[in-house]
Design a protein around this motif. Structure first.
Motif, PDB file in Angstrom:
ATOM      1  N   ASP A  28      18.294  -1.561 -20.308  1.00  0.00           N
ATOM      2  CA  ASP A  28      19.463  -0.375 -20.865  1.00  0.00           C
ATOM      3  C   ASP A  28      18.930   0.383 -18.828  1.00  0.00           C
ATOM      4  N   TRP A  29      17.981  -0.117 -17.899  1.00  0.00           N
ATOM      5  CA  TRP A  29      18.529   0.687 -16.846  1.00  0.00           C
ATOM      6  C   TRP A  29      19.662   0.509 -16.188  1.00  0.00           C
ATOM      7  N   LYS A  30      19.961   1.149 -15.205  1.00  0.00           N
ATOM      8  CA  LYS A  30      20.776   0.552 -14.064  1.00  0.00           C
ATOM      9  C   LYS A  30      20.365   1.263 -13.287  1.00  0.00           C
ATOM     10  N   GLY A  45       7.604  -0.335   0.082  1.00  0.00           N
ATOM     11  CA  GLY A  45       8.721   0.156  -1.291  1.00  0.00           C
ATOM     12  C   GLY A  45       8.141   1.067  -1.783  1.00  0.00           C
ATOM     13  N   GLY A  46       9.424   2.319  -2.482  1.00  0.00           N
ATOM     14  CA  GLY A  46       9.176   3.213  -2.898  1.00  0.00           C
ATOM     15  C   GLY A  46      10.544   3.128  -4.044  1.00  0.00           C
ATOM     16  N   CYS A  47      10.591   4.366  -4.939  1.00  0.00           N
ATOM     17  CA  CYS A  47      11.799   4.501  -6.377  1.00  0.00           C
ATOM     18  C   CYS A  47      11.903   5.595  -5.916  1.00  0.00           C
ATOM     19  N   THR A  48      12.576   6.039  -6.882  1.00  0.00           N
ATOM     20  CA  THR A  48      13.198   7.207  -7.875  1.00  0.00           C
ATOM     21  C   THR A  48      14.122   7.184  -9.156  1.00  0.00           C
ATOM     22  N   THR A  49      13.799   7.677  -9.873  1.00  0.00           N
ATOM     23  CA  THR A  49      14.135   7.702 -11.204  1.00  0.00           C
ATOM     24  C   THR A  49      14.715   8.290 -12.037  1.00  0.00           C
ATOM     25  N   THR A  50      15.563   8.572 -12.740  1.00  0.00           N
ATOM     26  CA  THR A  50      15.535   9.593 -13.398  1.00  0.00           C
ATOM     27  C   THR A  50      16.259   9.006 -15.198  1.00  0.00           C
ATOM     28  N   PRO A  51      15.451   9.221 -15.487  1.00  0.00           N
ATOM     29  CA  PRO A  51      14.676   8.723 -16.367  1.00  0.00           C
ATOM     30  C   PRO A  51      16.150   9.395 -17.636  1.00  0.00           C
ATOM     31  N   ASN A  52      16.240  10.521 -17.784  1.00  0.00           N
ATOM     32  CA  ASN A  52      17.133  10.752 -18.896  1.00  0.00           C
ATOM     33  C   ASN A  52      18.730   9.904 -18.846  1.00  0.00           C
ATOM     34  N   PHE A  53      18.842   9.627 -17.619  1.00  0.00           N
ATOM     35  CA  PHE A  53      20.530   8.413 -18.033  1.00  0.00           C
ATOM     36  C   PHE A  53      19.899   7.150 -17.218  1.00  0.00           C
ATOM     37  N   VAL A  82       9.359   2.699 -12.985  1.00  0.00           N
ATOM     38  CA  VAL A  82       9.788   2.914 -13.005  1.00  0.00           C
ATOM     39  C   VAL A  82       9.397   3.238 -15.264  1.00  0.00           C
ATOM     40  N   THR A  83       8.945   1.909 -15.591  1.00  0.00           N
ATOM     41  CA  THR A  83       8.885   1.581 -16.736  1.00  0.00           C
ATOM     42  C   THR A  83       7.771   3.291 -17.008  1.00  0.00           C
ATOM     43  N   PHE A  84       6.576   3.579 -16.284  1.00  0.00           N
ATOM     44  CA  PHE A  84       6.077   4.549 -16.777  1.00  0.00           C
ATOM     45  C   PHE A  84       6.855   6.324 -15.948  1.00  0.00           C
ATOM     46  N   ALA A  85       7.357   6.055 -14.999  1.00  0.00           N
ATOM     47  CA  ALA A  85       8.426   7.559 -15.621  1.00  0.00           C
ATOM     48  C   ALA A  85       9.413   7.858 -16.516  1.00  0.00           C
ATOM     49  N   GLN A  86       9.983   6.596 -17.045  1.00  0.00           N
ATOM     50  CA  GLN A  86      10.267   6.906 -18.841  1.00  0.00           C
ATOM     51  C   GLN A  86       9.124   7.280 -19.539  1.00  0.00           C
ATOM     52  N   LEU A  87       8.103   7.187 -19.913  1.00  0.00           N
ATOM     53  CA  LEU A  87       7.328   7.506 -20.475  1.00  0.00           C
ATOM     54  C   LEU A  87       6.496   8.644 -20.740  1.00  0.00           C
ATOM     55  N   ARG A  88       6.465   9.565 -18.796  1.00  0.00           N
ATOM     56  CA  ARG A  88       6.173  10.503 -18.651  1.00  0.00           C
ATOM     57  C   ARG A  88       6.545  11.216 -17.436  1.00  0.00           C
ATOM     58  N   GLU A  94       3.500  14.006  -9.932  1.00  0.00           N
ATOM     59  CA  GLU A  94       2.318  14.889  -9.652  1.00  0.00           C
ATOM     60  C   GLU A  94       1.509  13.763  -9.144  1.00  0.00           C
ATOM     61  N   LEU A  95       1.236  12.520  -9.295  1.00  0.00           N
ATOM     62  CA  LEU A  95       0.644  11.799  -8.831  1.00  0.00           C
ATOM     63  C   LEU A  95       0.747  11.595  -7.361  1.00  0.00           C
ATOM     64  N   ASP A  96       0.266  11.752  -6.309  1.00  0.00           N
ATOM     65  CA  ASP A  96       0.714  11.991  -5.203  1.00  0.00           C
ATOM     66  C   ASP A  96      -0.567  10.939  -4.666  1.00  0.00           C
ATOM     67  N   PRO A  97      -0.302  10.307  -4.133  1.00  0.00           N
ATOM     68  CA  PRO A  97      -0.644   8.778  -3.993  1.00  0.00           C
ATOM     69  C   PRO A  97      -1.842   8.988  -2.939  1.00  0.00           C
ATOM     70  N   HIS A  98      -1.643  10.158  -1.716  1.00  0.00           N
ATOM     71  CA  HIS A  98      -3.174  10.648  -0.679  1.00  0.00           C
ATOM     72  C   HIS A  98      -3.948  11.685  -1.657  1.00  0.00           C
ATOM     73  N   THR A  99      -4.029  11.386  -3.040  1.00  0.00           N
ATOM     74  CA  THR A  99      -5.201  12.198  -4.086  1.00  0.00           C
ATOM     75  C   THR A  99      -5.762  11.247  -4.721  1.00  0.00           C
ATOM     76  N   ALA A 100      -7.139  11.387  -4.635  1.00  0.00           N
ATOM     77  CA  ALA A 100      -8.470  10.172  -5.325  1.00  0.00           C
ATOM     78  C   ALA A 100      -7.098   9.863  -7.016  1.00  0.00           C
ATOM     79  N   VAL A 101      -6.593  10.754  -7.724  1.00  0.00           N
ATOM     80  CA  VAL A 101      -6.273  10.325  -8.827  1.00  0.00           C
ATOM     81  C   VAL A 101      -5.213   9.852  -8.540  1.00  0.00           C
ATOM     82  N   GLY A 102      -4.419   9.711  -8.346  1.00  0.00           N
ATOM     83  CA  GLY A 102      -3.077   9.011  -7.137  1.00  0.00           C
ATOM     84  C   GLY A 102      -3.277   7.762  -6.487  1.00  0.00           C
ATOM     85  N   HIS A 103      -4.223   7.674  -5.559  1.00  0.00           N
ATOM     86  CA  HIS A 103      -4.570   6.222  -4.858  1.00  0.00           C
ATOM     87  C   HIS A 103      -5.371   5.759  -6.445  1.00  0.00           C
TER      88      HIS A 103
END
Length: 121
Positions: A28-30, A45-53, A82-88, A94-103
């Motif tokens: 269903d995602w474009k 790689g990298g991604c940007t998401t707009t979950p509402n659309f 993308v899957t996680f972006a639609q959930l939260r 908030e998950l900066d990959p340079h932090t312990a949690v983000g990593h």
């Protein structure tokens, strides 16, 4: 996501995206996917998401253009984001990959993507 377009999406890359969108139930995602030149040498790689659309843009490093396995793993990695972006959506930003949690989150996504690609061989 700091990058500039390298080229338009190749038919193979776009076709691979369609296959994995179906496997991950993201039909269903474009989703647009392109090869990019990333400023950071270690970025695949990298991604940007707009979950509402239900829209996403995925970039795969042009340095991987000759390595189909790495392209597929990177694409799947970004589609899992993308899957996680639609959930939260708030959590993913908030998950900066340079932090312990983000990593740890990035490592988990990477492990999932590698396992999925291997399972579908």
């Amino acid at each position: 996501m700091a990058k500039k377009p390298k080229a338009t999406p190749t038919k193979e890359l776009q076709a691979l995206c369609v296959v994995w969108q179906k496997r991950l139930r993201l039909q269903d995602w474009k989703i647009t996917v392109n090869f990019f030149e990333f400023e950071e040498n270690y970025t695949y790689g990298g991604c940007t998401t707009t979950p509402n659309f239900q829209e996403a843009n995925i970039g795969v490093s042009s340095k991987l253009a000759a390595d189909r396995v790495q392209i597929e793993q990177t694409l799947v990695h970004e589609l899992i984001h993308v899957t996680f972006a639609q959930l939260r959506p708030d959590l993913c930003k908030e998950l900066d990959p340079h932090t312990a949690v983000g990593h740890c989150f990035e490592v988990g996504v990477d492990m999932l993507s590698r396992a999925l690609v291997e399972a579908y061989k």
